[in-house]
Design a protein around this motif. Structure first.
Motif, short mmCIF file in Angstrom:
data_model
loop_
_atom_site.label_atom_id
_atom_site.label_comp_id
_atom_site.label_asym_id
_atom_site.label_seq_id
_atom_site.Cartn_x
_atom_site.Cartn_y
_atom_site.Cartn_z
N ARG A 41 0.71 -1.18 -0.10
CA ARG A 41 -0.11 -0.01 0.05
C ARG A 41 0.93 1.04 -0.02
O ARG A 41 2.00 1.15 0.44
CB ARG A 41 -0.83 0.12 1.33
CG ARG A 41 -2.05 -1.08 1.18
CD ARG A 41 -3.22 -0.64 2.13
NE ARG A 41 -4.06 -1.90 1.92
CZ ARG A 41 -5.23 -1.46 1.07
NH1 ARG A 41 -5.29 -0.46 0.59
NH2 ARG A 41 -6.04 -2.47 1.01
N CYS A 42 0.37 2.40 -0.60
CA CYS A 42 1.03 3.47 -0.70
C CYS A 42 1.07 4.31 0.71
O CYS A 42 0.31 4.28 1.56
CB CYS A 42 0.29 4.71 -1.57
SG CYS A 42 1.19 6.22 -1.32
N ARG A 96 -3.34 3.66 -0.96
CA ARG A 96 -3.91 3.08 -2.08
C ARG A 96 -3.22 1.53 -2.22
O ARG A 96 -1.93 1.49 -2.10
CB ARG A 96 -3.86 3.73 -3.35
CG ARG A 96 -4.23 3.05 -4.43
CD ARG A 96 -4.35 3.90 -5.80
NE ARG A 96 -4.73 3.16 -6.95
CZ ARG A 96 -4.92 3.90 -8.32
NH1 ARG A 96 -4.62 5.07 -8.13
NH2 ARG A 96 -5.39 3.07 -9.02
N LEU A 130 -1.48 -0.89 -4.19
CA LEU A 130 -0.67 -0.86 -5.19
C LEU A 130 -0.25 -2.04 -5.92
O LEU A 130 -0.16 -2.20 -7.20
CB LEU A 130 0.65 0.15 -4.81
CG LEU A 130 0.46 1.38 -4.38
CD1 LEU A 130 1.96 1.78 -4.02
CD2 LEU A 130 0.06 2.39 -5.26
N LYS A 163 5.65 3.75 -7.77
CA LYS A 163 5.22 5.10 -7.54
C LYS A 163 3.71 4.77 -7.65
O LYS A 163 3.07 4.22 -8.60
CB LYS A 163 5.70 5.70 -8.76
CG LYS A 163 5.18 7.06 -8.79
CD LYS A 163 6.12 8.20 -9.79
CE LYS A 163 5.88 9.54 -9.49
NZ LYS A 163 6.54 10.41 -10.49
N CYS A 164 3.03 5.66 -6.77
CA CYS A 164 1.51 5.57 -6.73
C CYS A 164 1.07 6.67 -7.77
O CYS A 164 1.52 7.57 -7.62
CB CYS A 164 1.08 6.20 -5.19
SG CYS A 164 -0.62 6.06 -5.18
N ARG A 224 -2.07 7.66 -7.74
CA ARG A 224 -2.77 8.71 -7.18
C ARG A 224 -2.37 9.92 -6.73
O ARG A 224 -2.38 11.10 -7.20
CB ARG A 224 -3.82 8.11 -6.17
CG ARG A 224 -4.64 8.96 -5.60
CD ARG A 224 -5.29 8.61 -4.25
NE ARG A 224 -6.14 7.46 -4.61
CZ ARG A 224 -6.67 6.41 -3.67
NH1 ARG A 224 -6.37 6.44 -2.61
NH2 ARG A 224 -7.44 5.59 -4.27
N ASN A 260 7.23 4.88 -3.45
CA ASN A 260 7.28 3.98 -2.34
C ASN A 260 8.44 2.88 -2.40
O ASN A 260 8.32 2.20 -3.38
CB ASN A 260 6.05 3.18 -2.23
CG ASN A 260 4.84 4.01 -1.87
OD1 ASN A 260 4.47 4.39 -0.61
ND2 ASN A 260 4.27 4.58 -2.80
#
Length: 64
Positions: A5-6, A11, A13, A24-25, A27, A32
């Motif tokens: 998760r981010c 979020r 991922l 990379k997220c 959103r 990360n």
């Protein structure tokens, strides 16, 4: 499999089995960097990370 998760917006991922991942997220654009906590030969509890957030890992302080 574990959820990745981010650290910025939480979020989901990826769901993966990994040793290290950089993602990379889409959103919030947070990069990360995540390393696996568990391994085939687990380290002693004092050497394991206690908190992981925004790709940063904090290790316990042993008081030395």
């Amino acid at each position: 499999m574990k959820e990745v998760r981010c650290g910025g917006c939480s979020r989901l991922l990826a769901k993966a089995e990994y040793v290290q991942i950089e993602i990379k997220c889409p959103r919030c654009k947070t990069l990360n960097n995540v390393k696996a906590i568990e391994s085939l030969n687990p380290a002693p509890a004092s050497a394991r990370p206690i908190e992981e957030k925004h790709g940063q890992t904090n290790y316990p302080v042993d008081g030395r």
